[in-house]
Design a protein around this motif. Structure first.
Motif, mmCIF file in Angstrom:
data_model
loop_
_atom_site.group_PDB
_atom_site.id
_atom_site.type_symbol
_atom_site.label_atom_id
_atom_site.label_comp_id
_atom_site.label_asym_id
_atom_site.label_seq_id
_atom_site.Cartn_x
_atom_site.Cartn_y
_atom_site.Cartn_z
ATOM 1 N N ALA A 21 20.544 -44.122 -68.759
ATOM 2 C CA ALA A 21 21.623 -43.761 -67.835
ATOM 3 C C ALA A 21 22.107 -42.358 -68.185
ATOM 4 O O ALA A 21 22.817 -42.164 -69.171
ATOM 5 C CB ALA A 21 22.769 -44.772 -67.934
ATOM 6 N N LEU A 22 21.708 -41.358 -67.408
ATOM 7 C CA LEU A 22 22.011 -39.962 -67.747
ATOM 8 C C LEU A 22 23.307 -39.459 -67.141
ATOM 9 O O LEU A 22 24.042 -38.705 -67.778
ATOM 10 C CB LEU A 22 20.862 -39.053 -67.296
ATOM 11 N N THR A 23 23.593 -39.828 -65.895
ATOM 12 C CA THR A 23 24.785 -39.307 -65.237
ATOM 13 C C THR A 23 26.008 -40.127 -65.618
ATOM 14 O O THR A 23 25.900 -41.258 -66.112
ATOM 15 C CB THR A 23 24.629 -39.327 -63.710
ATOM 16 N N VAL A 24 27.180 -39.537 -65.389
ATOM 17 C CA VAL A 24 28.430 -40.247 -65.672
ATOM 18 C C VAL A 24 28.508 -41.529 -64.847
ATOM 19 O O VAL A 24 28.925 -42.580 -65.344
ATOM 20 C CB VAL A 24 29.639 -39.332 -65.364
ATOM 21 N N GLU A 25 28.058 -41.434 -63.586
ATOM 22 C CA GLU A 25 28.106 -42.618 -62.711
ATOM 23 C C GLU A 25 27.191 -43.720 -63.232
ATOM 24 O O GLU A 25 27.574 -44.893 -63.248
ATOM 25 C CB GLU A 25 27.687 -42.228 -61.291
ATOM 26 N N GLN A 26 25.993 -43.350 -63.656
ATOM 27 C CA GLN A 26 25.057 -44.338 -64.195
ATOM 28 C C GLN A 26 25.589 -44.955 -65.480
ATOM 29 O O GLN A 26 25.457 -46.162 -65.710
ATOM 30 C CB GLN A 26 23.696 -43.682 -64.455
ATOM 31 N N CYS A 27 26.194 -44.139 -66.319
ATOM 32 C CA CYS A 27 26.757 -44.622 -67.569
ATOM 33 C C CYS A 27 27.883 -45.604 -67.324
ATOM 34 O O CYS A 27 27.953 -46.681 -67.922
ATOM 35 C CB CYS A 27 27.259 -43.434 -68.396
ATOM 36 N N ALA A 28 28.785 -45.231 -66.390
ATOM 37 C CA ALA A 28 29.919 -46.105 -66.072
ATOM 38 C C ALA A 28 29.430 -47.429 -65.484
ATOM 39 O O ALA A 28 29.949 -48.505 -65.814
ATOM 40 C CB ALA A 28 30.848 -45.405 -65.088
ATOM 41 N N GLN A 67 26.855 -50.427 -82.411
ATOM 42 C CA GLN A 67 27.921 -51.388 -82.718
ATOM 43 C C GLN A 67 27.612 -52.777 -82.180
ATOM 44 O O GLN A 67 28.485 -53.649 -82.144
ATOM 45 C CB GLN A 67 29.248 -50.880 -82.138
ATOM 46 N N GLY A 68 26.369 -52.974 -81.723
ATOM 47 C CA GLY A 68 25.942 -54.303 -81.320
ATOM 48 C C GLY A 68 25.727 -54.520 -79.836
ATOM 49 O O GLY A 68 25.310 -55.607 -79.423
ATOM 50 N N TYR A 69 25.987 -53.507 -79.026
ATOM 51 C CA TYR A 69 25.759 -53.646 -77.587
ATOM 52 C C TYR A 69 24.289 -53.368 -77.252
ATOM 53 O O TYR A 69 23.519 -52.909 -78.102
ATOM 54 C CB TYR A 69 26.659 -52.679 -76.805
ATOM 55 N N GLU A 70 23.912 -53.639 -76.018
ATOM 56 C CA GLU A 70 22.536 -53.398 -75.579
ATOM 57 C C GLU A 70 22.546 -52.667 -74.228
ATOM 58 O O GLU A 70 22.150 -53.201 -73.197
ATOM 59 C CB GLU A 70 21.762 -54.714 -75.466
ATOM 60 N N PHE A 71 23.006 -51.447 -74.266
ATOM 61 C CA PHE A 71 23.059 -50.648 -73.052
ATOM 62 C C PHE A 71 21.745 -49.887 -72.855
ATOM 63 O O PHE A 71 21.105 -49.477 -73.828
ATOM 64 C CB PHE A 71 24.203 -49.631 -73.119
ATOM 65 N N PRO A 72 21.326 -49.671 -71.606
ATOM 66 C CA PRO A 72 20.121 -48.865 -71.363
ATOM 67 C C PRO A 72 20.421 -47.388 -71.618
ATOM 68 O O PRO A 72 21.372 -46.833 -71.053
ATOM 69 C CB PRO A 72 19.835 -49.111 -69.873
ATOM 70 N N LEU A 73 19.614 -46.760 -72.456
ATOM 71 C CA LEU A 73 19.859 -45.366 -72.797
ATOM 72 C C LEU A 73 19.380 -44.407 -71.724
ATOM 73 O O LEU A 73 19.548 -43.196 -71.848
ATOM 74 C CB LEU A 73 19.177 -45.031 -74.130
#
Length: 278
Positions: free
Chosen positions: A262-269, A254-260
């Protein structure tokens, strides 16, 4: 770290098949590492695992265990003392009516002295969190507890490597978590090399390295974060990625540039928060 398992151009063909199950696999596994091998049924992962302690030998190519050629019959005992195997069904590996007797079975057959067997049995059961069940009947235990007893039986042989061939396939989520937590701790705290064969994506997250197999070949080999970030590749193989990776990948579409990675919930958040605060 030094290499303890090495395959070179490994091919294997079963007698009743027209096609190789393994097609030129080159793989090196370092001492003390935790390596997960992921793939669907028929990918070749279990066939590969059986080469690590000489259950199968190459149709073509080579496998070395701590420098020992698995095709050398004179080395077979030493290879199997180096690499212990844990299989899907713990009931097939449990041979005694009392937990501690079952764990003692392999050392007894290796001619280990009685006092040393006692030490090994107690140590192995403590390492897998089953010491308090040492006088219990194995058939009364849960699936996860039985599998931990099976792992203890392998630990009592004091191998340098433990290969687990889909050890959680017959377990419920609680049992799967118990087993994966146990083998991860053995690697981190005891320095035992662990090779975990699985088709459960969540069991691979804590590994040092993730190898993905398909059609008898290795198609990905890197850290779990880097492998799972290859979402298109995983999806093309019908394999899932962690929910966190899927969320970030959907946002990126959808246009964002997040690092894929990030495996854990904490890393994702943390990744999402960092992007929103930028």
């Amino acid at each position: 770290m030094s290499v303890i398992i090495q395959t070179e151009n490994l091919h294997h063909r079963y007698m009743d098949e027209e096609e190789d199950s393994l097609k030129g696999v080159d793989l090196s596994i370092e001492k003390g590492s935790f390596v997960a091998i992921l793939g669907h049924n028929g990918s070749g992962k279990s066939t590969l695992a059986k080469h690590f302690n000489g259950i199968l030998t190459p149709t073509e190519g080579k496998v070395w265990i701590n420098g020992m050629d698995t095709s050398d019959d004179e080395k077979l005992l030493a290879i199997r003392q180096t690499v212990g195997m844990v299989f899907q069904n713990p009931d097939n590996q449990i041979v005694a009516n009392v937990v501690e007797d079952d764990v003692a079975f392999a050392p007894e057959n290796l001619g280990v002295p009685s006092e040393e067997i006692r030490r090994r049995v107690d140590s192995a059961l403590k390492q897998v969190g089953m010491y308090e069940y040492r006088m219990h009947a194995p058939h009364l235990l849960s699936g996860g507890q039985k599998q931990r007893v099976a792992i203890a039986g392998v630990i009592a042989m004091e191998p340098e490597v433990i290969v687990l061939d889909e050890p959680t396939a017959m377990l419920d989520p609680k049992g799967r978590k118990e087993v994966v937590s146990t083998v991860s701790r053995l690697c981190r705290e005891k320095g035992i090399t662990v090779v975990l064969i699985t088709h459960h994506m969540n069991e691979c997250v804590d590994a040092d390295r993730l190898v993905v197999m398909s059609g008898g070949r290795i198609i990905a080999d890197d850290t779990p974060a880097k492998v799972f970030s290859q979402v298109a590749l995983m999806e093309s193989e019908g394999l899932t990625v962690p929910a966190t990776t899927q969320v970030l990948n959907t946002l990126n579409q959808q246009g964002y540039e997040f690092p894929l990675e990030a495996l854990t919930v904490e890393q994702c958040a943390a990744a999402i928060a960092a992007n929103l605060n930028a």
